[in-house]
Design an enzyme around this catalytic site. Structure first.
Site, PDB file in Angstrom:
ATOM      1  N   GLU A  61     -46.271  58.276   0.447  1.00  0.00           N
ATOM      2  CA  GLU A  61     -46.509  56.895   0.042  1.00  0.00           C
ATOM      3  C   GLU A  61     -45.641  56.034   0.967  1.00  0.00           C
ATOM      4  O   GLU A  61     -44.433  56.279   1.044  1.00  0.00           O
ATOM      5  CB  GLU A  61     -46.074  56.744  -1.415  1.00  0.00           C
ATOM      6  CG  GLU A  61     -46.570  55.486  -2.043  1.00  0.00           C
ATOM      7  CD  GLU A  61     -46.120  55.351  -3.497  1.00  0.00           C
ATOM      8  OE1 GLU A  61     -45.654  56.331  -4.096  1.00  0.00           O
ATOM      9  OE2 GLU A  61     -46.223  54.233  -4.005  1.00  0.00           O
ATOM     10  N   ARG A 296     -39.523  71.551  -5.156  1.00  0.00           N
ATOM     11  CA  ARG A 296     -39.025  70.507  -4.275  1.00  0.00           C
ATOM     12  C   ARG A 296     -37.649  70.911  -3.753  1.00  0.00           C
ATOM     13  O   ARG A 296     -36.981  71.769  -4.323  1.00  0.00           O
ATOM     14  CB  ARG A 296     -38.930  69.165  -4.996  1.00  0.00           C
ATOM     15  CG  ARG A 296     -38.076  69.186  -6.248  1.00  0.00           C
ATOM     16  CD  ARG A 296     -37.970  67.819  -6.907  1.00  0.00           C
ATOM     17  NE  ARG A 296     -37.006  66.980  -6.229  1.00  0.00           N
ATOM     18  CZ  ARG A 296     -37.311  65.834  -5.623  1.00  0.00           C
ATOM     19  NH1 ARG A 296     -38.537  65.375  -5.624  1.00  0.00           N
ATOM     20  NH2 ARG A 296     -36.387  65.121  -5.022  1.00  0.00           N
ATOM     21  N   LYS A 306     -36.683  58.360  -2.370  1.00  0.00           N
ATOM     22  CA  LYS A 306     -36.772  57.149  -1.541  1.00  0.00           C
ATOM     23  C   LYS A 306     -36.206  55.951  -2.284  1.00  0.00           C
ATOM     24  O   LYS A 306     -35.537  55.118  -1.703  1.00  0.00           O
ATOM     25  CB  LYS A 306     -38.242  56.874  -1.200  1.00  0.00           C
ATOM     26  CG  LYS A 306     -38.756  57.653  -0.018  1.00  0.00           C
ATOM     27  CD  LYS A 306     -40.176  57.210   0.305  1.00  0.00           C
ATOM     28  CE  LYS A 306     -41.175  58.266   0.005  1.00  0.00           C
ATOM     29  NZ  LYS A 306     -42.420  57.878  -0.556  1.00  0.00           N
TER      30      LYS A 306
HETATM   31  P1  ATP Z   1     -39.711  59.955  -3.440  1.00  0.00           P
HETATM   32  O1  ATP Z   1     -39.380  60.128  -4.890  1.00  0.00           O
HETATM   33  O2  ATP Z   1     -38.572  60.195  -2.537  1.00  0.00           O
HETATM   34  O3  ATP Z   1     -40.468  58.690  -3.175  1.00  0.00           O
HETATM   35  P2  ATP Z   1     -42.216  61.194  -3.450  1.00  0.00           P
HETATM   36  O4  ATP Z   1     -42.594  62.588  -3.782  1.00  0.00           O
HETATM   37  O5  ATP Z   1     -42.613  60.134  -4.392  1.00  0.00           O
HETATM   38  O6  ATP Z   1     -40.685  61.157  -3.147  1.00  0.00           O
HETATM   39  P3  ATP Z   1     -44.134  60.821  -1.434  1.00  0.00           P
HETATM   40  O7  ATP Z   1     -44.136  59.837  -0.326  1.00  0.00           O
HETATM   41  O8  ATP Z   1     -45.167  60.702  -2.473  1.00  0.00           O
HETATM   42  O9  ATP Z   1     -42.701  60.781  -2.039  1.00  0.00           O
HETATM   43  O10 ATP Z   1     -44.084  62.300  -0.868  1.00  0.00           O
HETATM   44  C1  ATP Z   1     -44.906  62.819   0.142  1.00  0.00           C
HETATM   45  C2  ATP Z   1     -44.863  64.307   0.053  1.00  0.00           C
HETATM   46  O11 ATP Z   1     -43.541  64.784   0.211  1.00  0.00           O
HETATM   47  C3  ATP Z   1     -45.356  64.784  -1.297  1.00  0.00           C
HETATM   48  O12 ATP Z   1     -46.356  65.752  -1.081  1.00  0.00           O
HETATM   49  C4  ATP Z   1     -44.154  65.366  -1.953  1.00  0.00           C
HETATM   50  O13 ATP Z   1     -44.486  66.488  -2.688  1.00  0.00           O
HETATM   51  C5  ATP Z   1     -43.246  65.724  -0.783  1.00  0.00           C
HETATM   52  N1  ATP Z   1     -41.841  65.627  -1.168  1.00  0.00           N
HETATM   53  C6  ATP Z   1     -41.171  64.534  -1.561  1.00  0.00           C
HETATM   54  N2  ATP Z   1     -39.908  64.836  -1.899  1.00  0.00           N
HETATM   55  C7  ATP Z   1     -39.760  66.167  -1.703  1.00  0.00           C
HETATM   56  C8  ATP Z   1     -38.675  67.094  -1.864  1.00  0.00           C
HETATM   57  N3  ATP Z   1     -37.481  66.723  -2.307  1.00  0.00           N
HETATM   58  N4  ATP Z   1     -38.919  68.391  -1.551  1.00  0.00           N
HETATM   59  C9  ATP Z   1     -40.116  68.784  -1.087  1.00  0.00           C
HETATM   60  N5  ATP Z   1     -41.167  67.972  -0.920  1.00  0.00           N
HETATM   61  C10 ATP Z   1     -40.999  66.678  -1.217  1.00  0.00           C
HETATM   62 MG    MG Z   2     -43.233  58.392  -4.780  1.00  0.00          MG
END
Ligand code: ATP
Ligand code: MG
Length: 604
Positions: A61, A296, A306
């Site tokens: 995102e 994760r 993020k």
């Molecule tokens: P954040 O909470 O940091 O915004 P998110 O999962 O909402 O993380 P996205 O931009 O939706 O962020 O993530 C893109 C991809 O990265 C998703 O497929 C998610 O599963 C993966 N991802 C995000 N954080 C992790 C993590 N800590 N370990 C492994 N994969 C991750």
């Molecule tokens: Mg997110």
């Protein structure tokens, strides 16, 4: 270069590799067609057999900078695609109109490229944005309504919450659940046409209010939200919910293996329900994508969210997204991490199906293991004090400078030699001198009587790549602070000359010449949080910030460090790995960041 096949053999297996290997062996996706770009069932049916054996995707995102957790997911998805003759799409999951920004889009593209991955394949760009699928999503919603699988619910948010039930109690049906498809379609079109207020009604999937999986109790799939979207502007005032949008994005892109983190495990039944319905309706190609969940990354002393990282930036707890203490890709890069180190880290941690914490030292270990074989060596003095060789003028001649040589890399003579000069005065580390040394101290100390009344002779040490010296003592200021260390040169002991080793010494110290040293600003970074789990014990992570996560020193480095470009990595002998800062180094300023020390100090 190793071929993809070699890589496959050398990599440890994991449950995702096994799933993909099984699907390839059984031809699960062998007959899939690919229309050359994302699209519906008809679009793909008109295409060729997909040249990509598997399709994966990384779907960030664009609401912040990517971090080390994303790097795990990037290495996983792009790595599997590479190893199995497939392709990995980079897809911006930009269906939420409020939070997204093109600044983040650009930074994400840079980060994935920097990590060493690409999304292009045989003329396909494979760089997609989910908001391009809004028209199809709307069509899918109308289809569900017409087929009796969705309805417009006008209950309040509170009513919906109460009627959802909980783990112990089934939900109850909404009074709007029995409307006809025609009524629902008319209402939904009114929602689209802006006739209703934000939040006044939602479109819900009609599944089962008594399902033991709460995600199947008629989840909302479209909501009214008057917000300008960075891609589609004001075209829409209704937006799909993430849980509805994501499976559709995967299906339009003909993704075979849709990998996500464990939190989404409970969403998988809805993922399958939705795509099964759309396959039945002939809207998306079969077989539809399948979702798999992996753990994760949780890394000690590090935040991987993020939103929380954004808070550190906006509260000025760090200098920006690229502050070298940040676990963002831009931060790690500025800190001196290499793509190879991050890839090695991702390989070492592997993928599992249960959550755990990875020790920060694993990341640093991967960095050391990738830098050690390649980083040029240099000497640096981080806490300088002057050492004066009192007999230099007699032994070597007044004003004389003597040439010293050292290998650029001890195991790679082909990388050549560094040159620097020794003279009457050199910089040494302040901690290399002790007037009354503790037991086991083998560096500089003068002749003295120890606590047991024993006479101890002055120490002799080698100035690395230079001569053996014998400590004389030190001069001090009025407050007793050492201002200069004094020593005598032992003649005919220069490294590399005949007889240099005739005198055995217990200590070797690093130094740089006062005459040719380069002054440098060195930024010494430490962990950003004092707690391994920055949010442990219900604390706010801001309370656990390490007040000493950055200290800046004025150091001296050897002359081979003059005029090095920004972003160059070195091993400063004894001290660890350092990189010239990507932002502040240059234009007459020499600025190094400490990447990491020589040894693991995290457990201590
Ligand atoms: P954040 O909470 O940091 O915004 P998110 O999962 O909402 O993380 P996205 O931009 O939706 O962020 O993530 C893109 C991809 O990265 C998703 O497929 C998610 O599963 C993966 N991802 C995000 N954080 C992790 C993590 N800590 N370990 C492994 N994969 C991750
Ligand atoms: Mg997110």
């Amino acid at each position: 270069m190793t071929s993809p096949a070699d890589k496959e053999i050398s990599k440890p297996s994991n449950f995702l590799r096994q799933i993909i290997e099984h699907d390839l062996a059984h031809g699960t996706y062998a007959d899939r067609k690919w229309g050359g770009s994302p699209g519906d069932a008809a679009h793909h049916a008109a295409g060729q057999t997909d040249p990509a054996k598997v399709r994966l995707r990384f779907p960030p995102e664009p609401n912040g900078y990517l971090h080390i957790g994303h790097a795990k997911s990037i290495c996983l998805n792009f790595g599997l695609a590479r190893d199995y003759g497939g392709v990995c799409h980079l897809r911006f999951d930009d269906t939420n109109p409020e939070k997204e920004d093109t600044e983040y889009v650009d930074s994400i593209i840079d980060a994935v490229k920097w990590l060493g991955f690409g999304w292009e394949n045989k003329g396909e760009t494979n760089l997609y944005q989910a908001s391009d699928y809004f028209d199809f999503m709307y069509r899918a919603a109308e289809y569900l309504i017409e087929a009796g699988h969705a309805y417009v619910d006008e209950q309040t948010v509170e009513q919906m919450r109460l009627s959802r039930g909980d783990f112990a109690h089934p939900g109850t049906n909404s009074p709007f659940r029995s409307r006809t498809p025609e009524q629902n379609l008319a209402r939904f079109r009114e929602m689209r046409d802006g006739l209703h207020e934000d939040g006044s009604m939602v479109l819900r999937a009609k599944i089962d209010m008594a399902s033991p999986n709460i995600n199947l109790r008629d989840p909302a799939i479209y909501r009214i939200r008057r917000a300008t979207h960075h891609n589609t502007g004001d075209k829409w005032c209704i937006y799909p919910m993430y849980t509805f949008a994501h499976p559709i994005e995967d299906a339009l892109e003909q993704i075979t293996h849709s990998l996500c983190t464990l939190e989404f495990e409970d969403q998988r039944p809805f993922y399958d329900w939705l795509l099964d319905r759309l396959c039945e309706g002939g809207l998306v190609a079969t077989p539809h994508p399948h979702q798999y969940e992996f753990a994760r990354l949780n890394l000690t002393y590090v935040l991987t969210s993020k939103r929380k990282l954004a808070q550190l930036v906006y509260d000025h707890k760090v200098s920006g997204w690229d502050d070298p203490r940040m676990p963002t890709i831009v931060g790690l890069r500025r800190r001196g991490y290499t793509p190879e180190a991050i890839q090695l880290f991702a390989e070492r941690i592997g993928v599992t199906k249960s959550d755990s914490w990875i020790d920060y030292s694993t990341l640093e270990g991967a960095l050391r293991d990738t830098l050690d074989p390649i980083a040029p060596r240099a000497m640096a003095v981080l806490d300088p004090i002057k050492l004066v060789l009192t007999n230099w003028d007699e032994v070597m001649g007044a004003g004389k400078l003597d040439d010293c040589n050292a290998p650029v890399h001890p195991h790679h003579p082909e990388q050549g030699t560094r040159h620097f000069k020794i003279g009457k005065e050199v910089w040494i580390e302040r901690t290399d001198y002790e007037e009354t040394p503790p037991k086991g101290f083998f560096r500089l100390f003068p002749a003295h009587t120890n606590a047991g009344g024993q006479a101890i002779a002055a120490s002799k040490v080698r100035l690395k790549y230079g001569h053996v010296i014998e400590c004389v003592g030190a001069t001090k200021d009025a407050s007793g602070q050492v201002t200069e260390v004094l020593a005598k040169l032992v003649p005919d002991t220069k490294s590399g000359t005949p007889g240099a080793d005739s005198i055995k010494v217990k200590g070797v110290i690093t130094w740089v010449g006062v005459n040719d040293a380069v002054q440098a600003e060195v930024r010494l970074y430490d962990r950003l949080f004092t707690e391994a789990h920055p949010e442990a014990n219900g604390k706010d992570f801001l309370e656990n910030l390490n007040p000493n996560s950055l200290s800046v020193v004025t150091a001296y480095v050897e002359p081979s460090m003059a005029n090095v470009a920004a972003g160059q990595r070195f091993q400063f002998e004894r001290h660890g790995y350092f990189v010239t800062d990507l932002v502040d180094h240059g234009a007459g300023k020499t600025v190094f960041n400490r990447v990491t020390g020589m040894k693991d100090s995290w457990g201590k």
